[in-house]
Design an enzyme around this catalytic site. Structure first.
Site, short mmCIF file in Angstrom:
data_model
loop_
_atom_site.label_atom_id
_atom_site.label_comp_id
_atom_site.label_asym_id
_atom_site.label_seq_id
_atom_site.Cartn_x
_atom_site.Cartn_y
_atom_site.Cartn_z
N GLU A 1 -15.11 4.57 -9.02
CA GLU A 1 -13.85 5.09 -9.60
C GLU A 1 -13.46 4.24 -10.80
OE1 GLU A 1 -10.37 4.49 -7.10
OE2 GLU A 1 -11.20 2.63 -6.32
N ARG B 1 -0.75 7.52 2.91
CA ARG B 1 -1.62 6.44 2.40
C ARG B 1 -0.97 5.07 2.61
NH1 ARG B 1 -3.52 6.82 -3.67
NH2 ARG B 1 -1.34 6.28 -4.04
N LEU C 1 -10.18 4.07 -3.82
CA LEU C 1 -8.83 4.39 -3.36
C LEU C 1 -8.74 5.92 -3.30
CD1 LEU C 1 -5.92 3.28 -2.79
CD2 LEU C 1 -5.40 4.11 -5.07
N ARG D 1 3.61 -21.71 3.08
CA ARG D 1 2.25 -21.24 2.76
C ARG D 1 1.24 -21.67 3.82
NH1 ARG D 1 -2.43 -22.34 0.31
NH2 ARG D 1 -3.37 -20.66 -0.93
N HIS E 1 -2.44 -19.61 5.52
CA HIS E 1 -3.20 -18.35 5.51
C HIS E 1 -2.91 -17.49 6.75
CE1 HIS E 1 -5.34 -20.44 2.37
NE2 HIS E 1 -6.03 -19.35 2.08
N1 PDD Z 1 -3.19 3.57 -9.69
N2 PDD Z 1 -7.92 4.38 -8.09
C1 PDD Z 1 -7.29 3.26 -8.45
C2 PDD Z 1 -8.06 1.97 -8.42
C3 PDD Z 1 -5.94 3.30 -8.83
O1 PDD Z 1 -5.30 2.17 -9.17
C4 PDD Z 1 -5.26 4.54 -8.84
C5 PDD Z 1 -3.82 4.68 -9.23
C6 PDD Z 1 -5.97 5.69 -8.47
C7 PDD Z 1 -5.32 7.04 -8.43
O2 PDD Z 1 -4.49 7.18 -7.32
P1 PDD Z 1 -3.24 8.17 -7.35
O3 PDD Z 1 -3.74 9.48 -7.77
O4 PDD Z 1 -2.74 8.16 -5.96
O5 PDD Z 1 -2.23 7.58 -8.34
C8 PDD Z 1 -7.30 5.57 -8.09
C9 PDD Z 1 -1.75 3.53 -9.87
C10 PDD Z 1 -1.19 4.69 -10.58
C11 PDD Z 1 -1.35 2.18 -10.43
O6 PDD Z 1 -1.90 1.21 -9.96
O7 PDD Z 1 -0.47 2.11 -11.28
#
Ligand code: PDD
Length: 284
Positions: A178, A51, A203, A100, A102
């Protein structure tokens, strides 16, 4: 004392420094990963790396480490230096430091920051389940990139907290994408596990991915298809997944009860299976 890693050196966390011209600081121009570890074993390391590569590619940030074996060694050294037997690793890579502008800088190298942290998972949350609220998904259309730009997530997590809830589940056109910090699942009316497909609107969680693999291996049917609020309210069970929370049963949505208001049977089976898998990885 807590030791972190900054661009090749191991330093005391409280005094470690990064330039104020870091593009992560100025533009949120960077990516991150959160991984869990037990002993010196990083759980689901390959999935996190896959990832991370995708996120770096999505933002066109060059890979700071040519091979990920060296990253694994850095993580193991950091875990050892911090004398932790379990916890989490936070890894952040930004496009680097430069004045700085962009436009991408021509000469800067990515900045790499890694630190460990601990967080106790409250057993009551697993036993009793958590409350979730629904909200609009205000994010961009590349949620598949684990970008450090997290403002909508931060605001919605805070809103949930202030309403006495654990998490906000976001929706686009009435379809749940999500959570603000986790992936969202239901056990639908037919008893199948259902979750949003891993496209650009979510994600692709490592825990999500692992859970789907476990379920399929155990002949539990999984449908990767977005579900609506009404699917959610008529579902048998709901739960969420993330590296830090693992699998948490969801028992109310907007104060409406899901199922019988207790952690569902399928969710509990999945929690057990997930814990088994983690145990296997620890003893690898
Ligand atoms: N966050 N979706 C979002 C928006 C997230 O921020 C996360 C995890 C997940 C789950 O992904 P995973 O199973 O790979 O941890 C889904 C992490 C833990 C964080 O930002 O702290």
């Amino acid at each position: 004392m807590s030791i972190c890693y900054v661009n090749g050196s191991y330093e005391e966390k409280n005094s470690a420094m990064i330039s104020i011209q870091d593009r992560g600081f100025n533009f949120s121009d960077g990516v991150y990963e959160v991984m869990s570890f037990f002993g010196n074993q990083v759980i689901n390391f390959e999935k996190h790396i896959k990832r991370l590569e995708k996120s770096l590619g999505g933002l066109r940030i060059q890979k700071p480490l040519t091979n990920y074996k060296s990253l694994e060694l850095i993580l193991k050294k950091l875990i050892k230096l911090n004398k932790l037997d379990k916890g989490f690793v936070y890894l952040q890579i930004t496009r680097g430091s430069s004045s700085r502008n962009h436009l991408f800088p021509k000469l800067s190298k990515p900045n790499v920051v890694i630190f460990t942290f601990t967080a106790k998972l409250d057993k009551k949350l697993i036993l009793n389940g958590v409350k979730v609220r629904l909200t609009e998904d205000l994010r961009w259309k590349r949620c598949d990139i684990k970008s450090i730009s997290l403002l909508p997530n931060v605001l919605e997590k805070q809103n949930a907290f202030e309403e006495g809830m654990y998490e906000s589940w976001q929706k686009r056109k009435n379809l749940i994408t999500e959570g603000s910090t986790s992936n969202a699942f239901i056990v639908n009316r037919n008893g199948f596990i259902q979750t949003h497909p891993a496209n650009n609107f979510i994600l692709g969680g490592v825990t999500r991915d692992t859970l789907i693999e476990i379920a399929k291996k155990n002949k539990i049917k999984v449908i990767e298809k977005a579900f609506s609020s009404s699917d959610l309210f008529s579902s048998k069970e709901a739960f969420l997944t993330s590296t830090t929370a693992q699998i948490l049963p969801v028992v109310t949505i907007n104060e409406k009860t899901i199922g019988n208001g207790k952690p569902g049977q399928m969710t509990q089976v999945l929690i057990r299976m997930y814990n088994e898998l983690v145990k296997c990885q620890i003893h690898e």
